[in-house]
Write a protein that holds these residues in place. Structure first.
Motif, mmCIF file in Angstrom:
data_model
loop_
_atom_site.group_PDB
_atom_site.id
_atom_site.type_symbol
_atom_site.label_atom_id
_atom_site.label_comp_id
_atom_site.label_asym_id
_atom_site.label_seq_id
_atom_site.Cartn_x
_atom_site.Cartn_y
_atom_site.Cartn_z
ATOM 1 N N UNK A 1 0.822 -1.192 0.000
ATOM 2 C CA UNK A 1 0.000 0.000 0.000
ATOM 3 C C UNK A 1 0.864 1.254 0.000
ATOM 4 N N UNK A 2 2.043 1.169 0.539
ATOM 5 C CA UNK A 2 2.839 2.376 0.720
ATOM 6 C C UNK A 2 3.740 2.655 -0.470
ATOM 7 N N UNK A 40 -10.689 -1.108 4.716
ATOM 8 C CA UNK A 40 -10.846 -2.481 5.202
ATOM 9 C C UNK A 40 -11.857 -2.487 6.342
ATOM 10 N N UNK A 41 -12.264 -3.686 6.728
ATOM 11 C CA UNK A 41 -13.219 -3.837 7.817
ATOM 12 C C UNK A 41 -12.738 -4.822 8.852
ATOM 13 N N UNK A 74 -0.850 -6.380 8.358
ATOM 14 C CA UNK A 74 -0.029 -5.900 7.245
ATOM 15 C C UNK A 74 -0.610 -4.621 6.637
ATOM 16 N N UNK A 75 -1.937 -4.580 6.453
ATOM 17 C CA UNK A 75 -2.564 -3.365 5.909
ATOM 18 C C UNK A 75 -2.346 -2.186 6.853
ATOM 19 N N UNK A 92 -6.032 -2.048 16.553
ATOM 20 C CA UNK A 92 -4.765 -1.955 17.266
ATOM 21 C C UNK A 92 -3.718 -1.436 16.295
ATOM 22 N N UNK A 93 -2.893 -0.525 16.748
ATOM 23 C CA UNK A 93 -1.842 0.031 15.902
ATOM 24 C C UNK A 93 -0.772 -1.019 15.650
ATOM 25 N N UNK A 94 -0.395 -1.137 14.398
ATOM 26 C CA UNK A 94 0.724 -2.004 14.042
ATOM 27 C C UNK A 94 1.963 -1.126 13.950
#
Length: 139
Positions: A1-2, A40-41, A74-75, A92-94
């Motif tokens: 995505x980045x 995303x959901x 991962x997203x 939750x922050x990855x």
């Protein structure tokens, strides 16, 4: 995505069929290629909400080709910023990815339903997206 040359944002709600899809579509319209956009959901449904898609078409945004996606670590980690829409999804922050919660208005709590409800939701999300796009482009 980045893409290291442009900021990325991931929009999240529970079903990834309404608010997060609307936010992603509006960001794509407002920011164009300047921002990498995903959605995303936490418990994705099977399709995009028809009224959400209809209200976006009214402002020139077509999300009819989108499908709900499962939120993954991962997203989340690939995004520069995660925006959670509504009160129900929890993320939750990855790594060090900032997670921001947008407690969006829920017109149905005031007895406003159907297409009118979705137009109000769209317009509120659009106002927030305009501000976010400006912030991300100053990066």
């Amino acid at each position: 995505m980045t893409d290291p040359n442009r900021p990325s944002v991931l929009f999240v709600c529970v079903k990834n069929g309404g608010k997060s899809q609307m936010a992603a579509g509006l960001m794509r319209k407002i920011a164009g290629n300047a921002v990498t956009v995903g959605s995303a959901g936490t418990n994705p449904g099977s399709a995009v909400n028809g009224l959400s898609a209809e209200t976006l078409l009214e402002v020139g945004v077509d999300i009819s080709d989108q499908t709900p996606k499962q939120l993954t670590d991962d997203l989340t980690a690939a995004a520069d910023r995660v925006i959670v829409l509504g009160r129900d999804a929890q993320v939750q922050s990855a790594d060090s990815t900032p997670v921001e919660y947008w407690d969006t208005d829920e017109p149905s709590e005031r007895g406003i339903d159907g297409i009118e409800r979705m137009r109000l939701v769209r317009d509120e999300i659009n106002r927030r997206i305009e501000k976010l796009a400006q912030q991300l482009n100053k990066r």
